[in-house]
Design a protein around this motif. Structure first.
Motif, PDB file in Angstrom:
ATOM      1  N   GLU A  76      27.750  43.548  37.316  1.00 22.22           N
ATOM      2  CA  GLU A  76      28.912  42.863  37.852  1.00 22.22           C
ATOM      3  C   GLU A  76      29.667  42.199  36.714  1.00 22.22           C
ATOM      4  O   GLU A  76      29.072  41.765  35.740  1.00 22.22           O
ATOM      5  CB  GLU A  76      28.472  41.812  38.875  1.00 22.22           C
ATOM      6  CG  GLU A  76      27.859  42.413  40.114  1.00 22.22           C
ATOM      7  CD  GLU A  76      27.483  41.342  41.115  1.00 22.22           C
ATOM      8  OE1 GLU A  76      28.057  40.237  41.062  1.00 22.22           O
ATOM      9  OE2 GLU A  76      26.615  41.614  41.955  1.00 22.22           O
ATOM     10  N   GLU A  77      30.973  42.143  36.868  1.00 24.17           N
ATOM     11  CA  GLU A  77      31.788  41.523  35.823  1.00 24.17           C
ATOM     12  C   GLU A  77      31.496  40.033  35.779  1.00 24.17           C
ATOM     13  O   GLU A  77      31.397  39.371  36.807  1.00 24.17           O
ATOM     14  CB  GLU A  77      33.269  41.759  36.099  1.00 24.17           C
ATOM     15  CG  GLU A  77      33.680  43.213  35.946  1.00 24.17           C
ATOM     16  CD  GLU A  77      35.175  43.385  36.132  1.00 24.17           C
ATOM     17  OE1 GLU A  77      35.924  42.409  35.919  1.00 24.17           O
ATOM     18  OE2 GLU A  77      35.583  44.492  36.494  1.00 24.17           O
ATOM     19  N   GLU A  78      31.354  39.529  34.560  1.00 25.49           N
ATOM     20  CA  GLU A  78      31.119  38.105  34.403  1.00 25.49           C
ATOM     21  C   GLU A  78      32.442  37.365  34.586  1.00 25.49           C
ATOM     22  O   GLU A  78      33.517  37.925  34.404  1.00 25.49           O
ATOM     23  CB  GLU A  78      30.572  37.824  33.000  1.00 25.49           C
ATOM     24  CG  GLU A  78      29.208  38.430  32.763  1.00 25.49           C
ATOM     25  CD  GLU A  78      28.697  38.116  31.362  1.00 25.49           C
ATOM     26  OE1 GLU A  78      29.244  37.211  30.717  1.00 25.49           O
ATOM     27  OE2 GLU A  78      27.756  38.784  30.941  1.00 25.49           O
ATOM     28  N   GLU A  79      32.323  36.117  34.968  1.00 27.29           N
ATOM     29  CA  GLU A  79      33.530  35.325  35.118  1.00 27.29           C
ATOM     30  C   GLU A  79      34.177  35.136  33.756  1.00 27.29           C
ATOM     31  O   GLU A  79      33.500  35.030  32.745  1.00 27.29           O
ATOM     32  CB  GLU A  79      33.184  33.954  35.706  1.00 27.29           C
ATOM     33  CG  GLU A  79      32.713  34.021  37.136  1.00 27.29           C
ATOM     34  CD  GLU A  79      32.438  32.639  37.685  1.00 27.29           C
ATOM     35  OE1 GLU A  79      33.084  31.672  37.243  1.00 27.29           O
ATOM     36  OE2 GLU A  79      31.573  32.530  38.556  1.00 27.29           O
ATOM     37  N   ILE A  80      35.478  35.090  33.760  1.00 28.50           N
ATOM     38  CA  ILE A  80      36.204  34.884  32.507  1.00 28.50           C
ATOM     39  C   ILE A  80      36.056  33.422  32.120  1.00 28.50           C
ATOM     40  O   ILE A  80      36.348  32.524  32.900  1.00 28.50           O
ATOM     41  CB  ILE A  80      37.693  35.257  32.661  1.00 28.50           C
ATOM     42  CG1 ILE A  80      37.808  36.743  33.013  1.00 28.50           C
ATOM     43  CG2 ILE A  80      38.451  34.933  31.401  1.00 28.50           C
ATOM     44  CD1 ILE A  80      39.208  37.185  33.302  1.00 28.50           C
ATOM     45  N   LYS A  81      35.560  33.226  30.912  1.00 31.25           N
ATOM     46  CA  LYS A  81      35.356  31.873  30.423  1.00 31.25           C
ATOM     47  C   LYS A  81      36.595  31.427  29.657  1.00 31.25           C
ATOM     48  O   LYS A  81      37.263  32.234  29.027  1.00 31.25           O
ATOM     49  CB  LYS A  81      34.143  31.813  29.501  1.00 31.25           C
ATOM     50  CG  LYS A  81      32.849  32.193  30.201  1.00 31.25           C
ATOM     51  CD  LYS A  81      31.697  32.182  29.241  1.00 31.25           C
ATOM     52  CE  LYS A  81      30.419  32.614  29.941  1.00 31.25           C
ATOM     53  NZ  LYS A  81      29.296  32.696  29.018  1.00 31.25           N
ATOM     54  N   GLU A  82      36.868  30.161  29.733  1.00 30.17           N
ATOM     55  CA  GLU A  82      38.002  29.638  28.992  1.00 30.17           C
ATOM     56  C   GLU A  82      37.689  29.662  27.514  1.00 30.17           C
ATOM     57  O   GLU A  82      36.582  29.347  27.095  1.00 30.17           O
ATOM     58  CB  GLU A  82      38.321  28.196  29.424  1.00 30.17           C
ATOM     59  CG  GLU A  82      39.018  28.116  30.745  1.00 30.17           C
ATOM     60  CD  GLU A  82      39.487  26.700  31.027  1.00 30.17           C
ATOM     61  OE1 GLU A  82      39.912  26.013  30.093  1.00 30.17           O
ATOM     62  OE2 GLU A  82      39.399  26.310  32.188  1.00 30.17           O
TER      63      GLU A  82
END
Length: 79
Positions: free
Chosen positions: A32-38
């Motif tokens: 699954e795609e990881e959340e985009i981190k700032e």
């Protein structure tokens, strides 16, 4: 003493296996795609201020005559 020539056996490659690409992909698990981190960014510096900082650093490395020429080229570029 004559040199004796001995034949060297050539390496053999194993035969290629035939596979079905679609069935081979069935076993692959898609992560699954990881959340985009700032991304932390450095504070923005105005261009003129950056040039001034660069000139200040360069002044400590160049002799007086070379720095004068360098500074004039930079100021001309800024204009």
């Amino acid at each position: 003493m004559p040199i004796k020539k001995v034949p060297i056996a050539q390496p053999t490659t194993p035969p290629l296996k035939e596979i079905d690409i679609l069935s081979a992909l069935d076993d692959v698990q898609v992560e699954e795609e990881e959340e985009i981190k700032e991304i932390k960014t450095e504070p923005k510096v105005p261009v003129a201020e950056a040039f001034a900082l660069g000139l200040k650093i360069k002044k400590s490395t160049l002799n007086e005559n070379s720095y004068y020429k360098y500074e004039n080229r930079i100021l001309q570029f800024q204009r």
